[in-house]
Scaffold this motif. Structure first.
Motif, PDB file in Angstrom:
ATOM      1  N   PHE A  17       0.841  -1.203   0.000  1.00 30.90           N
ATOM      2  CA  PHE A  17       0.000   0.000   0.000  1.00 30.90           C
ATOM      3  C   PHE A  17       0.877   1.254   0.000  1.00 30.90           C
ATOM      4  O   PHE A  17       0.887   2.017   0.950  1.00 30.90           O
ATOM      5  CB  PHE A  17      -0.947  -0.023   1.203  1.00 30.90           C
ATOM      6  CG  PHE A  17      -1.931  -1.156   1.158  1.00 30.90           C
ATOM      7  CD1 PHE A  17      -3.129  -1.029   0.458  1.00 30.90           C
ATOM      8  CD2 PHE A  17      -1.646  -2.362   1.770  1.00 30.90           C
ATOM      9  CE1 PHE A  17      -4.026  -2.081   0.386  1.00 30.90           C
ATOM     10  CE2 PHE A  17      -2.539  -3.421   1.709  1.00 30.90           C
ATOM     11  CZ  PHE A  17      -3.731  -3.288   1.018  1.00 30.90           C
ATOM     12  N   PRO A  18       1.613   1.460  -1.102  1.00 36.26           N
ATOM     13  CA  PRO A  18       2.502   2.623  -1.192  1.00 36.26           C
ATOM     14  C   PRO A  18       1.715   3.905  -1.440  1.00 36.26           C
ATOM     15  O   PRO A  18       0.554   3.878  -1.848  1.00 36.26           O
ATOM     16  CB  PRO A  18       3.383   2.283  -2.392  1.00 36.26           C
ATOM     17  CG  PRO A  18       2.488   1.460  -3.268  1.00 36.26           C
ATOM     18  CD  PRO A  18       1.650   0.634  -2.327  1.00 36.26           C
ATOM     19  N   HIS A  19       2.370   5.004  -1.201  1.00 36.64           N
ATOM     20  CA  HIS A  19       1.747   6.303  -1.451  1.00 36.64           C
ATOM     21  C   HIS A  19       1.657   6.548  -2.954  1.00 36.64           C
ATOM     22  O   HIS A  19       2.621   6.396  -3.697  1.00 36.64           O
ATOM     23  CB  HIS A  19       2.573   7.409  -0.795  1.00 36.64           C
ATOM     24  CG  HIS A  19       2.030   8.782  -1.060  1.00 36.64           C
ATOM     25  ND1 HIS A  19       0.779   9.184  -0.661  1.00 36.64           N
ATOM     26  CD2 HIS A  19       2.583   9.850  -1.709  1.00 36.64           C
ATOM     27  CE1 HIS A  19       0.568  10.423  -1.019  1.00 36.64           C
ATOM     28  NE2 HIS A  19       1.648  10.850  -1.671  1.00 36.64           N
ATOM     29  N   ASP A  20       0.459   6.894  -3.409  1.00 42.64           N
ATOM     30  CA  ASP A  20       0.225   7.232  -4.810  1.00 42.64           C
ATOM     31  C   ASP A  20      -0.642   8.483  -4.812  1.00 42.64           C
ATOM     32  O   ASP A  20      -1.843   8.419  -4.559  1.00 42.64           O
ATOM     33  CB  ASP A  20      -0.489   6.083  -5.529  1.00 42.64           C
ATOM     34  CG  ASP A  20      -0.695   6.361  -7.013  1.00 42.64           C
ATOM     35  OD1 ASP A  20      -0.613   7.538  -7.426  1.00 42.64           O
ATOM     36  OD2 ASP A  20      -0.965   5.405  -7.759  1.00 42.64           O
ATOM     37  N   ASP A  25      -5.634   8.674  -0.695  1.00 39.51           N
ATOM     38  CA  ASP A  25      -5.962   9.942  -0.039  1.00 39.51           C
ATOM     39  C   ASP A  25      -6.089   9.808   1.474  1.00 39.51           C
ATOM     40  O   ASP A  25      -6.581  10.719   2.145  1.00 39.51           O
ATOM     41  CB  ASP A  25      -7.264  10.514  -0.621  1.00 39.51           C
ATOM     42  CG  ASP A  25      -8.425   9.536  -0.530  1.00 39.51           C
ATOM     43  OD1 ASP A  25      -8.243   8.428   0.010  1.00 39.51           O
ATOM     44  OD2 ASP A  25      -9.518   9.878  -1.003  1.00 39.51           O
ATOM     45  N   PHE A  26      -5.644   8.661   2.009  1.00 44.74           N
ATOM     46  CA  PHE A  26      -5.681   8.478   3.456  1.00 44.74           C
ATOM     47  C   PHE A  26      -4.612   7.468   3.849  1.00 44.74           C
ATOM     48  O   PHE A  26      -4.271   6.579   3.062  1.00 44.74           O
ATOM     49  CB  PHE A  26      -7.055   7.973   3.915  1.00 44.74           C
ATOM     50  CG  PHE A  26      -7.285   8.147   5.396  1.00 44.74           C
ATOM     51  CD1 PHE A  26      -7.698   9.366   5.910  1.00 44.74           C
ATOM     52  CD2 PHE A  26      -7.071   7.100   6.276  1.00 44.74           C
ATOM     53  CE1 PHE A  26      -7.903   9.533   7.277  1.00 44.74           C
ATOM     54  CE2 PHE A  26      -7.270   7.247   7.637  1.00 44.74           C
ATOM     55  CZ  PHE A  26      -7.686   8.468   8.141  1.00 44.74           C
ATOM     56  N   LYS A  39      -9.928   6.164   0.203  1.00 40.85           N
ATOM     57  CA  LYS A  39     -11.102   6.122   1.073  1.00 40.85           C
ATOM     58  C   LYS A  39     -12.321   5.544   0.371  1.00 40.85           C
ATOM     59  O   LYS A  39     -13.130   4.853   0.990  1.00 40.85           O
ATOM     60  CB  LYS A  39     -11.414   7.533   1.602  1.00 40.85           C
ATOM     61  CG  LYS A  39     -10.411   8.033   2.617  1.00 40.85           C
ATOM     62  CD  LYS A  39     -10.895   9.280   3.332  1.00 40.85           C
ATOM     63  CE  LYS A  39     -10.875  10.489   2.450  1.00 40.85           C
ATOM     64  NZ  LYS A  39     -11.196  11.736   3.213  1.00 40.85           N
ATOM     65  N   VAL A  40     -12.460   5.806  -0.923  1.00 37.43           N
ATOM     66  CA  VAL A  40     -13.645   5.349  -1.635  1.00 37.43           C
ATOM     67  C   VAL A  40     -13.744   3.824  -1.622  1.00 37.43           C
ATOM     68  O   VAL A  40     -14.845   3.252  -1.567  1.00 37.43           O
ATOM     69  CB  VAL A  40     -13.642   5.880  -3.084  1.00 37.43           C
ATOM     70  CG1 VAL A  40     -12.481   5.306  -3.894  1.00 37.43           C
ATOM     71  CG2 VAL A  40     -14.962   5.584  -3.768  1.00 37.43           C
ATOM     72  N   PHE A  57     -17.143  13.016  12.203  1.00 42.66           N
ATOM     73  CA  PHE A  57     -16.041  12.525  13.021  1.00 42.66           C
ATOM     74  C   PHE A  57     -14.756  13.225  12.576  1.00 42.66           C
ATOM     75  O   PHE A  57     -14.660  13.744  11.461  1.00 42.66           O
ATOM     76  CB  PHE A  57     -15.886  11.009  12.889  1.00 42.66           C
ATOM     77  CG  PHE A  57     -17.087  10.228  13.360  1.00 42.66           C
ATOM     78  CD1 PHE A  57     -17.280   9.968  14.713  1.00 42.66           C
ATOM     79  CD2 PHE A  57     -18.021   9.761  12.449  1.00 42.66           C
ATOM     80  CE1 PHE A  57     -18.377   9.253  15.149  1.00 42.66           C
ATOM     81  CE2 PHE A  57     -19.128   9.037  12.875  1.00 42.66           C
ATOM     82  CZ  PHE A  57     -19.307   8.791  14.230  1.00 42.66           C
ATOM     83  N   LYS A  58     -13.774  13.206  13.457  1.00 36.00           N
ATOM     84  CA  LYS A  58     -12.503  13.870  13.148  1.00 36.00           C
ATOM     85  C   LYS A  58     -11.843  13.262  11.913  1.00 36.00           C
ATOM     86  O   LYS A  58     -11.146  13.958  11.162  1.00 36.00           O
ATOM     87  CB  LYS A  58     -11.563  13.785  14.346  1.00 36.00           C
ATOM     88  CG  LYS A  58     -12.017  14.596  15.559  1.00 36.00           C
ATOM     89  CD  LYS A  58     -11.014  14.479  16.699  1.00 36.00           C
ATOM     90  CE  LYS A  58     -11.463  15.307  17.901  1.00 36.00           C
ATOM     91  NZ  LYS A  58     -10.519  15.207  19.042  1.00 36.00           N
ATOM     92  N   GLU A  59     -12.043  11.948  11.707  1.00 37.16           N
ATOM     93  CA  GLU A  59     -11.406  11.287  10.578  1.00 37.16           C
ATOM     94  C   GLU A  59     -11.813  11.884   9.241  1.00 37.16           C
ATOM     95  O   GLU A  59     -11.091  11.744   8.246  1.00 37.16           O
ATOM     96  CB  GLU A  59     -11.747   9.785  10.589  1.00 37.16           C
ATOM     97  CG  GLU A  59     -11.119   9.002  11.730  1.00 37.16           C
ATOM     98  CD  GLU A  59     -11.945   9.025  12.996  1.00 37.16           C
ATOM     99  OE1 GLU A  59     -11.645   8.242  13.907  1.00 37.16           O
ATOM    100  OE2 GLU A  59     -12.894   9.832  13.080  1.00 37.16           O
TER     101      GLU A  59
END
Length: 218
Positions: A17-20, A25-26, A39-40, A57-59
């Motif tokens: 799960f690398p950053h793309d 977006d989370f 997130k979707v 919620f804060k999330e």
């Protein structure tokens, strides 16, 4: 839950799960590892994630969340089961991922786990090697899977395991640790259904004037 940004070295970024920036977006931080997600995808799989990201919620307004107390390897496997990625189930991984699937109400994972356990149960019951070892082994599996099926609301697995457990004598599993862990309501259900099974067999024998084997009651 820690809402602050956590700096990890590149080696601690999860390879699955690398950053793309175009897709993710989370970020979840679990066991000092970062899991970048969309997130979707989570919203589609889980009503819990939907409330988390869409509710008040804060999330909803942050991009990073730490989940303390969870195992990074198990959480990675949990995410892989949600995403269209390879995730080969085993008995160990099923019972590791079920608690997270239950916590986040991910029905697709619960269904995958139940289907795997049902298939494995049929193989054991059919005495297919290496799935089947002996009668004692089969009874241990039946009581274990009944316990977890009730705990995680796997109704089909529960009914199937119960049906296959009933022919066994009570004394063959009453000392099983899995049986001892069962709620009293489950134990009562087993006893009541076993009694009904015996009464039905006795009635059939009486209808044909057969003599009831004394061994049935020993």
């Amino acid at each position: 839950m820690n809402m602050t940004e956590t700096k990890l070295s590149p080696a601690e970024e999860d390879s699955y799960f690398p950053h793309d920036p175009e897709v993710t977006d989370f970020t979840f931080i679990v066991d000092n590892r970062k899991f970048h997600v969309a997130k979707v995808v989570l919203i589609d799989a889980s009503p819990v994630f939907r409330r988390m990201f869409k509710g008040d919620f804060k999330e909803k307004n942050i991009t990073e969340l730490e989940l303390p107390g969870k195992d990074g390897t198990i959480f990675e496997f949990f995410l892989r089961c949600i995403y269209p990625r390879e995730c080969t189930l085993t008995e160990e991984s099923v019972f590791q991922v079920l608690p997270l699937a239950d916590e986040y109400d991910v029905k697709c994972i619960q269904q995958k786990c139940e289907e795997w356990l049902l298939t494995e149960l049929e193989l054991k019951y059919a005495k297919v090697s290496p799935h089947y070892i002996n009668v004692k082994n089969s009874i241990e599996y039946l009581t274990k899977w009944m316990y977890y099926a009730e705990k995680y609301r796997l109704d089909k697995l529960y009914a199937t395991a119960l049906d296959k457990l009933l022919p066994f004598r009570l004394r063959s599993y009453i000392d099983s640790e899995n049986y001892k862990m069962m709620p009293e309501t489950m134990k009562r259900e087993i006893l009541e259904k076993r009694l009904c099974l015996l009464e039905g067999s006795v009635q059939s024998i009486n209808d044909y004037n057969y003599q009831i084997p004394i061994a049935w009651f020993q």
